[in-house]
Each structure stands twice: as structure tokens, then as C-alpha cells.
Motif scaffolding. Structure first.
Motif, short mmCIF file in Angstrom:
data_model
loop_
_atom_site.label_atom_id
_atom_site.label_comp_id
_atom_site.label_asym_id
_atom_site.label_seq_id
_atom_site.Cartn_x
_atom_site.Cartn_y
_atom_site.Cartn_z
N GLY A 1 7.55 0.58 -4.13
CA GLY A 1 6.46 -0.31 -4.52
C GLY A 1 5.34 -0.30 -3.50
N ALA A 2 5.67 -0.28 -2.22
CA ALA A 2 4.63 -0.24 -1.19
C ALA A 2 3.82 1.04 -1.28
CB ALA A 2 5.27 -0.38 0.19
N ALA A 3 4.49 2.15 -1.51
CA ALA A 3 3.76 3.42 -1.64
C ALA A 3 2.83 3.41 -2.85
CB ALA A 3 4.76 4.57 -1.75
N TYR A 4 3.25 2.70 -3.91
CA TYR A 4 2.45 2.69 -5.14
C TYR A 4 1.19 1.84 -4.98
CZ TYR A 4 1.31 2.00 -10.06
OH TYR A 4 0.66 1.94 -11.28
N VAL A 5 1.29 0.70 -4.23
CA VAL A 5 0.14 -0.21 -4.12
C VAL A 5 -0.53 -0.12 -2.76
CG1 VAL A 5 1.19 -1.80 -5.76
CG2 VAL A 5 1.59 -2.12 -3.31
N LEU A 6 -0.21 0.89 -1.98
CA LEU A 6 -0.75 0.96 -0.62
C LEU A 6 -2.27 0.97 -0.60
CD1 LEU A 6 -0.20 1.25 2.39
CD2 LEU A 6 -0.12 3.73 2.08
N ASP A 7 -2.88 1.73 -1.47
CA ASP A 7 -4.35 1.84 -1.48
C ASP A 7 -4.99 0.71 -2.27
OD1 ASP A 7 -4.21 4.17 0.01
OD2 ASP A 7 -4.01 5.42 -1.78
N ALA A 8 -4.36 0.30 -3.38
CA ALA A 8 -4.98 -0.70 -4.25
C ALA A 8 -4.76 -2.11 -3.73
CB ALA A 8 -4.41 -0.58 -5.67
N ALA A 9 -3.63 -2.41 -3.15
CA ALA A 9 -3.33 -3.77 -2.70
C ALA A 9 -2.65 -3.71 -1.35
CB ALA A 9 -2.47 -4.51 -3.73
N PRO A 10 -3.39 -3.59 -0.27
CA PRO A 10 -2.78 -3.46 1.06
C PRO A 10 -1.93 -4.67 1.44
CG PRO A 10 -5.10 -2.84 1.10
CD PRO A 10 -4.86 -3.44 -0.24
N ASP A 11 -2.33 -5.88 0.99
CA ASP A 11 -1.54 -7.08 1.35
C ASP A 11 -0.14 -7.02 0.75
OD1 ASP A 11 -3.69 -8.02 2.76
OD2 ASP A 11 -4.45 -9.30 1.13
N GLN A 12 -0.06 -6.60 -0.53
CA GLN A 12 1.26 -6.48 -1.15
C GLN A 12 2.09 -5.40 -0.46
OE1 GLN A 12 1.01 -5.99 -5.38
NE2 GLN A 12 -0.33 -7.78 -5.67
N ALA A 13 1.43 -4.30 -0.06
CA ALA A 13 2.15 -3.24 0.64
C ALA A 13 2.67 -3.75 1.97
CB ALA A 13 1.24 -2.05 0.86
N LYS A 14 1.85 -4.60 2.65
CA LYS A 14 2.30 -5.16 3.93
C LYS A 14 3.52 -6.05 3.74
CE LYS A 14 0.69 -7.92 7.85
NZ LYS A 14 -0.46 -8.69 8.41
N LYS A 15 3.50 -6.90 2.69
CA LYS A 15 4.66 -7.77 2.42
C LYS A 15 5.90 -6.94 2.11
CE LYS A 15 2.00 -11.74 0.75
NZ LYS A 15 1.75 -12.65 -0.41
#
Length: 397
Positions: free
Chosen positions: A211-225
Motif C-alpha cells: 500500500g505504501a508503494a502504491y500511494v507513495l507519490d499520490a499521498a505521502p502522508d498515508q505512505a508515511k503512516k
């Protein structure tokens, strides 16, 4: 006095030697005072040999029995009247009946019963008559019979106690073996459950990483969580892995199977409801502020409560009730499970198990030990059973 008594118990030959010397002295003094006892050429060796029988009766009882019988025959042939040293014949009859071989015991009984009649025939008293001689022979036979009966009863008693000791030792070995098997089986079960916990945590890490790899560029905050979740889950998985390796040091092989999440503290309330539905009144209370705990601690807490309530249903009686307390401390989780039933013997709790699969308090101790906690279990003063455990949040190093 106690030291002297212990010394004499360790050196029985010294005791026998002392009484042999006493018997020799009394016989010599008695022979010197009597002129009708017999020729001294026969009295002296007979007295010495009978004293020797007393001195060596423990070392070679069968040999001393044969020696006493030979001396008795020689005493009859040489016309040496009854001596104080003849008391050695009673002593050897008792000794052989208590410690000697079976053939020697039978021979001692027959010889003892024949000794008095033969002596009465050899040195009969004309004044008493036939009836008196028979009465004296019977009277003198009684001590030999009593000596043999006493010795044989001592033999039987020793054999009985030896059998009891052997049986107790065998039962103790069997109990130790069963305990080792129970510990090994419970460790294997714990290892399988911890294995499932680790597998579940790794699965969570994989999902979060994807999930982090999928949203890394679009949603950095979610990737951080997601990365923070991966970090905390990974640390928890490492802690569980250390415990798992500690269990696997016993050399048990794990069974292959599907990895499923293991029970946690939140499911204890469901467990209590199941017990209530089965007819067991359970008072459930949580103290402190609930918060996430390591998976191993939660699993251990659930299994302890499950085992305690299972034992209450099995051994508490028809009107038993139970109470469960969970206490959240700053550095650990406390458990207190009590019942007011009639209570079963402590051994039954030792041999119980998680729904019939575990091994009672043995399993509890193994589980609590795996997380570095402490367990206290035993009967309550007013009846029933009490189990108290403290599970630290961080395992002891």
C-alpha cells in the motif's frame, strides 16, 4: 549420644563383636563356677565357637547357622551341659529367619524346634519324670519358635517397605517422564501459535508495504503512516521470533498448517460470554486503561483465562462461580481468575488442559515463562481455586 547411635548403626559388626565378648565372658565365668558342666577341653572351644557365631552372624548368616548346628551336635556328643553361650543359637535362628536364604531359614526353624527335645533327652532329669521332661522340652522350644517368627516377620516387613520404596521411585520416574512429555507437547503448541502470530505480522507488513508503494507519490502522508505501521509491526514480529526461537531450542518440529491470527485480550470477553452461555456465572472486570499489547502477551493472557475457566467448569462443581480481572499497569498486564467451587486436587489442575489439549498449570507456567512473567496458582483459603499472573510488556533479558 546421637553420634554414638549413628556410629553403631553404621558399624553393626562392632555391636555384634561386643555382645560376643560379653557372652564369652559370662560363659567362662559360669563354667568356672560349675563343676558339672563338662570337660573343659570341650567347654572352651564350644564357647569360643558360639561366641564367634554371634560376632559374624551378619556377615555370613548361613555359614554361622551351619557352625552353630555343628557345635550343638558336638555339645551333645561331648556331654557339655547347657551353657550361657547357647543363647547364640537363638540369635542365629532369628538372624537367618530375617536375613538369610530361604533354605537356611527353614533349616533354622527345624533345628531350633529339635534343639530343646534333643537336649532334654541328653540331660533328662530323673526327678521330673517323662511328663516333666516333655513339658520342659515344649517350654524350651517356645523361645526358638518365637525367635524364628520374629525374624521372619522382620523379613516380610522389610520386603514390604522395599516394595513400597521401589513403587514410589517408579511412580516418581513415571511422573517426571509424563511432566517432560507434557512440557514438550505444550512448548510445541506454543511454538505453533507464536509461529502463526509471526506469520500474521509479516503478512500485515507485506500488505502495508504494498500500500505504501502504491500511494507513495499520490499521498505521502498515508505512505508515511504505512511505513510507521511496518516499523512497529516488524519490531513486534522480531520480539515474537525471539520467543519462538527460545521454544524451538527444545528440538521440537513444527507442524505445517494454515497460518491464522491467534486470540487476543479483546476476545476474552467473548470467552466469558461463552462460559456464561454454558451455565457458568462469570464476573468479568477490566481495570486500568486498555491499550495494544504485544501479541505474545495477549495470546498468553487469553490462554490463561481459557484454561482457568475450563478447570472451573470441570472441577468446580455444579454451583461454582468464577471471576476474571484484567488490570492494565504501566509496565504489564495483571490477571486474576478465581472460582468458589469445591475445588479439585492440585494434581488435576496440573493435568488439565486447554479444552483437553494442553496440560493445565504446566502449560500456564510454560506460557508465562515465555513472556518473562510470573504465575501463582493454588487453592483459596475459603474454597475454590485462584490463579494470578503478571505479564510484563517487555520480556526479561
Amino acid at each position: 549420644m546421637q553420634r554414638l547411635y549413628d556410629f553403631l548403626r553404621r558399624h553393626p559388626m562392632w555391636v555384634d563383636g561386643f555382645w560376643a565378648v560379653v557372652l564369652l565372658g559370662i560363659s567362662m565365668l559360669g563354667g568356672a563356677a560349675s563343676e558339672q558342666i563338662g570337660p573343659w577341653a570341650a567347654v572352651v572351644p564350644i564357647t569360643l565357637l558360639l561366641s564367634l557365631v554371634v560376632a559374624l552372624r551378619r556377615r555370613t548368616p548361613e555359614g554361622m547357622l551351619l557352625l552353630a548346628a555343628a557345635v550343638g551336635v558336638a555339645q551333645l556328643v561331648s556331654d557339655v551341659a547347657i551353657l550361657p553361650a547357647d543363647f547364640a543359637m537363638l540369635v542365629i535362628v532369628y538372624t537367618v529367619a530375617a536375613e538369610g536364604a530361604r533354605w537356611a531359614s527353614r533349616f533354622a526353624l527345624v533345628a531350633g524346634l529339635c534343639a530343646a527335645p534333643l537336649a532334654q533327652l541328653r540331660w533328662s532329669n530323673e526327678q521330673t519324670g517323662v511328663a516333666g521332661d516333655i513339658a520342659l522340652a515344649v517350654l524350651q522350644t517356645v523361645p526358638f519358635a518365637l525367635a524364628w517368627v520374629l525374624g521372619d516377620s522382620i523379613r516380610t516387613r522389610r520386603a514390604y517397605f522395599a516394595q513400597l520404596e521401589e513403587r514410589a521411585a517408579r511412580l516418581e520416574k513415571e511422573r517426571e517422564a509424563q511432566s517432560k512429555v507434557a512440557v514438550a507437547a505444550e512448548r510445541a503448541r506454543i511454538a505453533r501459535e507464536l509461529h502463526d502470530v509471526v506469520a500474521h505480522n509479516v503478512s500485515v507488513m507485506v500488505v502495508q508495504a504494498d500500500g505504501a508503494a502504491y500511494v507513495l507519490d499520490a499521498a505521502p502522508d498515508q505512505a508515511k503512516k504505512a511505513l510507521e505501521t511496518i516499523s512497529s509491526t516488524g519490531r513486534q514480529a522480531l520480539a515474537e521470533m525471539r520467543r519462538l526461537l527460545g521454544v524451538l531450542r527444545t528440538g521440537e518440529h513444527q507442524e505445517a498448517g494454515e497460518y491464522v491470527p491467534q486470540p487476543d485480550v479483546q476476545q476474552i470477553e467473548d470467552l466469558v460470554e461463552q462460559c456464561r452461555g454454558s451455565g457458568l456465572p462469570v464476573d468479568f472486570k477490566v481495570e486500568g486503561t486498555p491499550r495494544p499489547l504485544p501479541s505474545g502477551v495477549e495470546l498468553t493472557a487469553y490462554r490463561i483465562v481459557q484454561e482457568a475457566l475450563t478447570n472451573t467448569r470441570k472441577h468446580g462443581g455444579p454451583n461454582a462461580g468464577a471471576s476474571v480481572r484484567l488490570v492494565y499497569f504501566d509496565d504489564g498486564l495483571g490477571l486474576l481468575v478465581e472460582d468458589d467451587g469445591k475445588g479439585a486436587p492440585h494434581e488435576l489442575y496440573e493435568e488439565g488442559g486447554f479444552d483437553g489439549q494442553g496440560h493445565g498449570l504446566i502449560g500456564m507456567r510454560e506460557r508465562v515463562g515465555m513472556v518473562g512473567g510470573t504465575l501463582d496458582a493454588g487453592p483459596r483459603p475459603g474454597g475454590g481455586f485462584r490463579i494470578s499472573a503478571l505479564l510484563p510488556l517487555k520480556p526479561a533479558h
